[in-house]
Design an enzyme around this catalytic site. Structure first.
Site, PDB file in Angstrom:
ATOM      1  N   CYS A  64       0.824  -1.208   0.000  1.00 23.00           N
ATOM      2  CA  CYS A  64       0.000   0.000   0.000  1.00 23.00           C
ATOM      3  C   CYS A  64       0.861   1.262   0.000  1.00 23.00           C
ATOM      4  O   CYS A  64       1.725   1.421   0.864  1.00 23.00           O
ATOM      5  CB  CYS A  64      -0.893  -0.022   1.240  1.00 23.00           C
ATOM      6  SG  CYS A  64      -1.702   1.544   1.602  1.00 23.00           S
ATOM      7  N   THR A 131      -8.381  -0.153   7.156  1.00 25.48           N
ATOM      8  CA  THR A 131      -7.343   0.454   6.330  1.00 25.48           C
ATOM      9  C   THR A 131      -5.968   0.388   6.972  1.00 25.48           C
ATOM     10  O   THR A 131      -5.824   0.254   8.185  1.00 25.48           O
ATOM     11  CB  THR A 131      -7.681   1.936   6.066  1.00 25.48           C
ATOM     12  OG1 THR A 131      -7.642   2.652   7.310  1.00 25.48           O
ATOM     13  CG2 THR A 131      -9.058   2.091   5.441  1.00 25.48           C
ATOM     14  N   TYR A 195      -5.575   7.221  -8.776  1.00 26.80           N
ATOM     15  CA  TYR A 195      -6.802   6.501  -8.440  1.00 26.80           C
ATOM     16  C   TYR A 195      -8.001   7.080  -9.181  1.00 26.80           C
ATOM     17  O   TYR A 195      -8.906   6.343  -9.592  1.00 26.80           O
ATOM     18  CB  TYR A 195      -7.040   6.536  -6.930  1.00 26.80           C
ATOM     19  CG  TYR A 195      -6.105   5.635  -6.181  1.00 26.80           C
ATOM     20  CD1 TYR A 195      -6.452   4.324  -5.899  1.00 26.80           C
ATOM     21  CD2 TYR A 195      -4.843   6.078  -5.779  1.00 26.80           C
ATOM     22  CE1 TYR A 195      -5.576   3.480  -5.230  1.00 26.80           C
ATOM     23  CE2 TYR A 195      -3.963   5.254  -5.118  1.00 26.80           C
ATOM     24  CZ  TYR A 195      -4.327   3.950  -4.847  1.00 26.80           C
ATOM     25  OH  TYR A 195      -3.458   3.113  -4.201  1.00 26.80           O
TER      26      TYR A 195
END
Length: 351
Positions: A64, A131, A195
Site C-alpha cells: 500500500c 485500512t 486513483y
C-alpha cells in the site's frame, strides 16, 4: 484511503472484497478516519494519547502506498525500538487486511489474523473500511488512529525524543508553509490522481483525471530539474509522499490505472529523481515490487477479473546511476543515513 465498507467509495487500501467500481460517476475518496493522535503532551479534553515507546504497533502493508510512507518515515527517523511493525500480506479477504505472512497467519504481537479485530476492539460497531496504515495500542488491542497523513507528521514532530541520533528533520519548521502547499497538490493531483484515473466511472471523468495527473507530473518534472529534492537540498516528508506513487507507477499505474501518456522511465527528471531516492537508505529497502503487483492485480477484480499478475516491467533500471548528485545537496540535511534494515524487517523481495 477509502473507509466506506459498503463499496460506495473505492480505494486500494480498504478491504471490500475487490468491489471498486465507480461506474457512472467520478471517483471520490472517503477521508473519514479515526483521528485520535499520539502526542508528546495531551491537553485536557484533547482526542489524543501520550507517546509511550513500546506501547504502539504500526500495521502497514508493504503493498500500500499510504502505508509505505509510514514504513519509510519510521525507518528514516530510527523509531524501530519505539514502535514495532506489523506487515499484513499484499492481498486481503472480503472485509479485512490479514496477516498472511506471519506464522499461522497471526500477528505475533497483536495475536490476531484480521486487522479488523483491532478496529472492532476500538468500536464494536465500526462499519467503515479496515485500512492501513493503522497504529494499534498493544495494551488494549484497539486501533488508535488510521489517519495516514497525520501519522507520519506526528512521527516527525511528536516522537522526537525517541528519534535515532542523526535523524533527519523531515518536516522543518521554516519550510512548513510551502511544504504543506506542495504536499497538498501532490496528494490531490498525483497520489490520489492515479486513483481518479483508475476508478473513473465515465469517459469524461477519466479524461479530466488524466489531464490533471499529467499537468501535475509535468510541473514536478520542471520543479525537480534544478533542485535535487522537492524542498531544495534535503529530503523531507514531501519526497516520501511523492516517492511511494512514483515507485509504483510503471509496475501498476501506467497500465492497470490507464495512466499511460508516458512511463516514468520516459520522464528524464522524475525517473532520475525516483532512482536517487530508491537508492537512498530508507526508501528502496522498504519496497517489494512482487507484493505491490500482487495487491493491485489480484484485489481489483473489477479492473482485472482473472487476477493475472504481469511479469513485467523490467526493474533493473532502478539500480542504475541517476546523476542527481550533480545538483549537490545533502540528502539527510544535518543528519545521517539510517543504518541497515532491522533484522526481521527486511523486504522479502528486494532488487
Amino acid at each position: 484511503m477509502s473507509n466506506d465498507m459498503n463499496g460506495t467509495d473505492m480505494g486500494t487500501e480498504q478491504a471490500t472484497g475487490g468491489v471498486y467500481s465507480s461506474k457512472g460517476k467520478e471517483y471520490q475518496r472517503d477521508s473519514r478516519y479515526i483521528t485520535t493522535r499520539i502526542t508528546a503532551e495531551v491537553a485536557a479534553g484533547e482526542d489524543a494519547v501520550m507517546v509511550e515507546p513500546g506501547r504502539f504497533r504500526l500495521v502497514a502493508a508493504r503493498a500500500c502506498p499510504w502505508a509505505n510512507r509510514a514504513i519509510i518515515v519510521r525507518r528514516l527517523l530510527g523509531l524501530e525500538d519505539a514502535i514495532s511493525l506489523g506487515t499484513p500480506g499484499p492481498t486481503h479477504d472480503a472485509d479485512s487486511w490479514t496477516f498472511d505472512l506471519d506464522p499461522g497467519g497471526v500477528d505475533p504481537v497483536l495475536g490476531i489474523h484480521k486487522l479488523k479485530d483491532a478496529f472492532l476492539a476500538r468500536d464494536p460497531h465500526y462499519s467503515r473500511g479496515v485500512t492501513v496504515p493503522a497504529i494499534v495500542d498493544t495494551t488494549t488491542g484497539a486501533v488508535v488512529t488510521n489517519d495516514f497523513a497525520q501519522i507520519t507528521l506526528d512521527l516527525s514532530s511528536e516522537w522526537k525524543r525517541y528519534h535515532r541520533e542523526g535523524a533527519p528533520d523531515l518536516y522543518p519548521e521554516a519550510l512548513r508553509a510551502e511544504m504543506d502547499e506542495v504536499m497538498q497538490r501532490i496528494y490531490t493531483e498525483v497520489n490520489n490522481g492515479v486513483y481518479r484515473c483508475g476508478f473513473a466511472g465515465t469517459q469524461e471523468a477519466y479524461d479530466a483525471a488524466y489531464d490533471r495527473l499529467w499537468t501535475a507530473l509535468d510541473w514536478l518534472e520542471e520543479r525537480l530539474a534544478s533542485q535535487r529534492y522537492l524542498m531544495g537540498e534535503s529530503i523531507t516528508e514531501a519526497d516520501v509522499r511523492l516517492f511511494t506513487t512514483l515507485v509504483r507507477f510503471d509496475a501498476v499505474y501506467h497500465g492497470h490505472f490507464k495512466c499511460n501518456r508516458n512511463k516514468l522511465t520516459e520522464m528524464p527528471v522524475l525517473w532520475a529523481y525516483a532512482r536517487d531516492l530508491y537508492q537512498t537508505p530508507g526508501f528502496g529497502d522498504t519496497i517489494d515490487f512482487e507484493q505491490i503487483k500482487a495487491h493491485y492485480y489480484v484485489v481489483h477484480t473489477d479492473l482485472n477479473p482473472l487476477s493475472i499478475i504481469p511479469k513485467g516491467p523490467d526493474l533493473s533500471g532502478w539500480l542504475t546511476p541517476h546523476g542527481r548528485e550533480a545538483l549537490g545537496g545533502r540528502p539527510f540535511g544535518d543528519g545521517t543515513a539510517p543504518g541497515p534494515v532491522r533484522a526481521g524487517e527486511q523486504s522479502p523481495h528486494t532488487l
